[in-house]
Design an enzyme around this catalytic site. Structure first.
Site, short mmCIF file in Angstrom:
data_model
loop_
_atom_site.label_atom_id
_atom_site.label_comp_id
_atom_site.label_asym_id
_atom_site.label_seq_id
_atom_site.Cartn_x
_atom_site.Cartn_y
_atom_site.Cartn_z
CE LYS A 1 -1.12 0.15 5.00
NZ LYS A 1 -0.74 1.46 5.49
CG ASP A 2 3.73 2.03 2.74
OD1 ASP A 2 2.60 2.48 3.03
OD2 ASP A 2 4.48 1.50 3.58
NE ARG B 1 -7.84 3.31 3.53
CZ ARG B 1 -8.03 2.59 4.63
NH1 ARG B 1 -9.21 2.08 4.90
NH2 ARG B 1 -7.04 2.37 5.47
NE ARG B 2 -6.73 2.75 8.60
CZ ARG B 2 -5.42 2.63 8.78
NH1 ARG B 2 -4.74 3.60 9.38
NH2 ARG B 2 -4.77 1.57 8.35
NE ARG C 1 0.56 13.52 9.96
CZ ARG C 1 0.19 12.89 8.88
NH1 ARG C 1 0.78 11.77 8.53
NH2 ARG C 1 -0.79 13.36 8.13
NE ARG D 1 0.51 5.91 13.03
CZ ARG D 1 -0.03 5.91 11.83
NH1 ARG D 1 -1.26 5.48 11.68
NH2 ARG D 1 0.65 6.30 10.78
CB CYS E 1 -1.46 9.04 0.84
SG CYS E 1 -0.68 7.43 0.81
#
Length: 358
Positions: free
Chosen positions: A96-97, A147-148, A165, A171, A259
């Site tokens: 996904k990156d 997105r979330r 972040r 986190r 992103c």
């Protein structure tokens, strides 16, 4: 600049080819790279594997600047520079990156079997036993993902969402050691790989929150001209994951997403059918478009002999039937075009502009 190949001689005079794998130095990146190295050692016992941990100047960049360009994209560029200079032979990433269009000269040579691609809720210890539905009004949820946030704002209007972040360790520390957040949202795959499944209080299904393109899959990036390395890693391809991720990446590329815009997907293989659900959202989730399409990925499993190594949205999988890959790519494009015909570009343009202005 070192030569393209490196060899090592052991105490008995045996010469082995050295394969150097580049990775970020975060704990999750190292765990993912170690798992790839173990698989390659099992398949090619005569090859000597070296893991090269890469650091970046990113840590020294102001947070504001870093959030604009993205810490992960900075690492990706530095790892690709090492690949270009022959300092490493392959690089392990979370798929996904990786952008849907890779720089010239690079390709994704393997997409490994996908972990659970869904997002997970991790609660502050004081909220144990609760869920997003039962958290009190105005509870603050931490997520760095547009997105979330877009999907969850619409689904759970009683909650508030704020940026958080840092890597997974950072986190979780911010969640546990302060009272700023009632819960945070993280990828289930990363938590599982870190051995932290016990912290997961809720897995968000597609009805609550669809996932990011490529989420949960590990990718190995290589130099496109290194045919021997490509052949070596191609055995790690998981066919279903490859087809799902080609469809997802084609969808995102056609939408010109990234992103900085809320784009979400859900894919499923049932028999010989590949189903792709894709959606775009405004930043607050109030405006959205969502559709599902399917295609046949049935094939006779015959892999046609081709002279050229074909890339599809950055993925090279010559050991898999081409027609199934083409059908998956077309599915992603067709679904994106359907959403574009219904106004997706306008939603994403506004979302991008609002995000850039933040």
């Amino acid at each position: 600049m070192e030569g393209p190949y490196k060899y090592i001689r052991d105490g008995n005079g045996k010469v082995s080819r050295v394969i150097r794998i580049g990775t970020r130095k975060s704990q999750l990146a190292c765990i993912q790279t170690d798992s790839v190295a173990e698989k390659l050692k099992g398949l090619y016992p005569d090859v000597h594997i070296e893991i090269v941990g890469m650091t970046t100047t990113g840590d020294k960049i102001l947070d504001t600047a870093l959030s604009k360009i993205g810490e992960k994209s900075l690492f990706t560029k530095e790892l690709e520079t090492a690949l270009e200079r022959n300092e490493v032979d392959m690089v392990v990433h979370s798929l996904k990156d990786l952008p849907t269009a890779l720089p010239p000269g690079f390709t994704i040579g393997a997409v490994l079997k996908r972990e659970n691609p869904h997002d997970a809720v991790v609660l502050h210890p004081k909220n144990t036993g609760k869920s997003l539905d039962t958290l009190p009004n105005k509870s603050v949820i931490g997520t760095s993902s547009l997105r979330r946030a877009a999907q969850l704002k619409k689904r759970f209007p009683h909650l508030e969402f704020k940026d958080i972040r840092g890597n997974l360790n950072t986190r979780l520390k911010k969640l546990d050691e302060k009272d700023d957040f009632s819960a945070i949202i993280l990828a289930a795959a990363g938590l599982r790989r870190m051995g932290w499944e016990s912290r997961v209080s809720q897995i968000l299904g597609p009805e609550d929150c669809m996932y990011a393109v490529g989420q949960g899959a590990i990718a190995i990036e290589v130099r496109a001209k290194d045919k021997d390395i490509l052949e070596m890693v191609s055995v790690l391809h998981d066919p279903n994951t490859v087809l799902r991720c080609i469809a997802e990446r084609a969808f995102l590329r056609r939408l010109e997403g990234g992103c900085s815009v809320p784009v979400a997907v859900h894919t499923e293989v049932k028999g010989s059918q590949l189903y792709l659900t894709g959606a775009v959202y405004s930043l607050d989730g109030s405006d959205s478009l969502k559709e599902t399409m399917q295609t046949s990925i049935a094939s006779d499993n015959k892999v046609e002999e081709v002279d050229e190594w074909v890339q599809r949205v950055g993925v090279t999988a010559n050991n898999m039937p081409g027609p199934a890959q083409d059908a998956s790519e077309k599915l992603g494009l067709d679904l994106a075009n359907l959403l574009l015909s219904k106004g997706a570009k306008e939603i994403l343009t506004v979302a991008r502009e609002l995000n850039d202005a933040r």
